[in-house]
Motif scaffolding. Structure first.
Motif, PDB file in Angstrom:
ATOM      1  N   GLU A   1      -5.819   3.781   1.535  1.00  0.00           N
ATOM      2  CA  GLU A   1      -5.560   2.335   1.630  1.00  0.00           C
ATOM      3  C   GLU A   1      -4.298   2.076   2.467  1.00  0.00           C
ATOM      4  N   TYR A   2      -3.299   2.944   2.243  1.00  0.00           N
ATOM      5  CA  TYR A   2      -2.049   2.774   2.986  1.00  0.00           C
ATOM      6  C   TYR A   2      -2.292   3.007   4.482  1.00  0.00           C
TER       7      TYR A   2
ATOM      8  N   ALA B   1       1.408   6.812  -6.573  1.00  0.00           N
ATOM      9  CA  ALA B   1       0.319   7.765  -6.884  1.00  0.00           C
ATOM     10  C   ALA B   1       0.781   9.203  -6.686  1.00  0.00           C
TER      11      ALA B   1
ATOM     12  N   SER C   1       0.831  -1.215   0.000  1.00  0.00           N
ATOM     13  CA  SER C   1       0.000   0.000   0.000  1.00  0.00           C
ATOM     14  C   SER C   1       0.858   1.254   0.000  1.00  0.00           C
TER      15      SER C   1
ATOM     16  N   ARG D   1       2.145   1.784  -3.491  1.00  0.00           N
ATOM     17  CA  ARG D   1       1.116   2.335  -4.371  1.00  0.00           C
ATOM     18  C   ARG D   1       0.873   3.818  -4.073  1.00  0.00           C
ATOM     19  N   TYR D   2       0.909   4.114  -2.743  1.00  0.00           N
ATOM     20  CA  TYR D   2       0.717   5.522  -2.350  1.00  0.00           C
ATOM     21  C   TYR D   2       1.860   6.394  -2.878  1.00  0.00           C
TER      22      TYR D   2
ATOM     23  N   SER E   1      -5.005   5.668  -2.761  1.00  0.00           N
ATOM     24  CA  SER E   1      -3.829   4.899  -2.329  1.00  0.00           C
ATOM     25  C   SER E   1      -3.375   5.322  -0.923  1.00  0.00           C
TER      26      SER E   1
ATOM     27  N   GLN F   1      -6.532   8.970  -7.541  1.00  0.00           N
ATOM     28  CA  GLN F   1      -5.700   7.784  -7.321  1.00  0.00           C
ATOM     29  C   GLN F   1      -4.791   7.977  -6.115  1.00  0.00           C
ATOM     30  N   LYS F   2      -4.253   9.208  -5.946  1.00  0.00           N
ATOM     31  CA  LYS F   2      -3.375   9.469  -4.799  1.00  0.00           C
ATOM     32  C   LYS F   2      -4.150   9.360  -3.494  1.00  0.00           C
TER      33      LYS F   2
END
Length: 459
Positions: free
Chosen positions: A186-187, A152, A145, A148-149, A183, A179-180
């Motif tokens: 989610e992180y 993003a 995560s 991905r962050y 992410s 998206q940022k």
């Protein structure tokens, strides 16, 4: 004339008296002939029958004793029941103690069963291992995560630069921002999840230890229960012993000598109930003066006699000296004289005890007369005991009638009893010895011996 006759008659009487005294030899005295015959030396004392040992039946502990039907004089056999404690009491005590032991044994089995706990500990160990894997998975998820962050955020920066150059549209910028944010959210969620799983993992790792501690506590409980069970078993053994002792039996074949209780009642431990003796072990004890006891030894011949037995001295029931006690004791006689005495034990000759019990009716603590023979001779020069006396120096002497005159003889004596005495020196066989001489007699006085009894053989 009459006066002359009276003088003549008086002279005749005087002359006649002098003649009578001269011819008769003096006043008559009783004499016996010193002769050879058997003599025995003995000691006579009062005695009483006794048993060397009696068996006392007493209460083994505080309890209620049942009625005792036996009476004094009843015969009992070895092992025969003679008394009994009320059985309901001791049986109830035994049952209670037994139930306590069984209850504790069941508790030990129940507490000692650790199968459920062991399964729980195994499950806890599996769960701990599972949590280790879960923590690793949550960490990996959080790392992904974060990547991905970060991507993003980098992509959003690129889009913003490209928009300035006109290479990207506003729509591309909005999608990059979305998206940022997604992410990042989610992180953050994965970070919180990872931290939560770490907390759960820490708590999970305590589960096996907690289960182990619980098992250890069960072991301690089992130890406590085992100690309680040991105490209960001790009480059970006591109850078992009391139950066994509640029935009292005779230790020997014997006779009831004494009975202290009759009816059913509560009795303290140690209280005497019955006394049992073996009459075939009957013996006689006599308290002998210490100066006489020195002449007595084990095995000496003896006898008992007296009115209670219908036996005269010399014709009594035969016995033997069993033992002479080594220590004496002081006793005050009926005249108030302090005497030192020694206890002497007499035993019946073999086979005579039963006869004495059946024919003479002897029992325990019966008064009898004892005679202990300390020495004897089949032939000795014997005179009556009443014939001897002591002079002022304490030597033994006797009067002998010799040719119508009195002679005083110094004597050396041997064996002696109440009636006769052995003469070793001072008198010859066949000589006439005065019996019970009067104190007024003088040596050389004229006497007329009067023999009492006929001389025996061997004189």
């Amino acid at each position: 004339m009459f006066k002359t006759i009276a003088i003549v008659v008086g002279l005749l009487l005087v002359v006649g008296g002098v003649w009578y005294l001269t011819q008769s030899g003096g006043p008559p005295v009783d004499v016996v002939v010193a002769a050879h015959r058997p003599i025995e030396e003995y000691i006579d004392e009062q005695g009483k029958t006794r048993l060397p040992r009696t068996y006392v039946i007493s209460m083994p502990f505080d309890a209620r004793i049942g009625e005792i039907s036996l009476e004094e004089g009843d015969h009992v056999a070895q092992g025969q029941q003679v008394a009994r404690i009320v059985q309901e009491d001791v049986e109830a005590e035994f049952a209670e103690a037994k139930a306590a032991v069984e209850r504790l044994a069941a508790s030990i089995r129940e507490t000692g069963d650790k199968s459920v706990e062991e399964t729980t500990r195994q499950q806890a160990e599996y769960f701990v291992q599972s949590m280790v894997n879960t923590v690793e998975a949550a960490k990996t998820q959080m790392t992904a995560s974060r990547s991905r962050y970060e991507y993003a955020s980098t992509f959003l920066g690129r889009v913003q630069r490209l928009i300035e150059k006109g290479a990207k549209t506003e729509d591309d910028l909005d999608r990059a921002n979305l998206q940022k944010v997604e992410s990042e959210t989610e992180y953050q969620t994965d970070v919180l999840t990872y931290q939560a799983i770490l907390s759960i993992d820490a708590a999970t790792r305590l589960l096996p230890s907690m289960v182990g501690q619980y098992i250890d506590r069960k072991d301690l409980s089992v130890a406590v229960l085992q100690q309680q069970k040991a105490e209960a078993e001790a009480r059970l053994r006591t109850a078992q012993l009391r139950l066994e002792r509640s029935t009292m039996t005779s230790p020997v074949d014997g006779v009831i000598l004494a009975k202290d209780l009759t009816s059913e009642q509560q009795v303290a431990g140690g209280t005497k109930l019955l006394e049992i003796g073996q009459l075939d072990q009957l013996e006689v004890e006599a308290e002998v003066l210490s100066q006489d006891a020195t002449h007595i030894k084990a095995g000496d011949r003896a006898e008992i006699y007296g009115p209670s037995l219908g036996k005269k001295a010399g014709e009594g029931i035969a016995m033997k000296v069993e033992r002479v006690y080594p220590a004496g004791f002081t006793k005050v006689s009926s005249l108030g004289v302090e005497q030192q005495r020694v206890l002497v034990i007499l035993r019946f000759d073999s086979g005579i005890t039963v006869e004495a019990l059946e024919q003479q009716g002897l029992g325990v603590d019966y008064r009898v007369q004892t005679r202990i023979y300390t020495d004897e001779k089949p032939q000795a020069l014997v005179i009556p005991r009443s014939a001897i006396f002591r002079n002022v120096s304490g030597s033994w002497q006797a009067f002998v009638a010799k040719a119508g005159r009195l002679e005083r003889r110094d004597l050396q004596l041997g064996l002696m009893n109440d009636l006769e005495v052995e003469v070793l020196e001072g008198i010859e066989p066949g000589e006439h010895v005065l019996i019970s001489p009067e104190a007024s007699l003088t040596v050389g006085a004229a006497i007329t011996p009067v023999q009492v009894g006929a001389p025996e053989e061997g004189a």
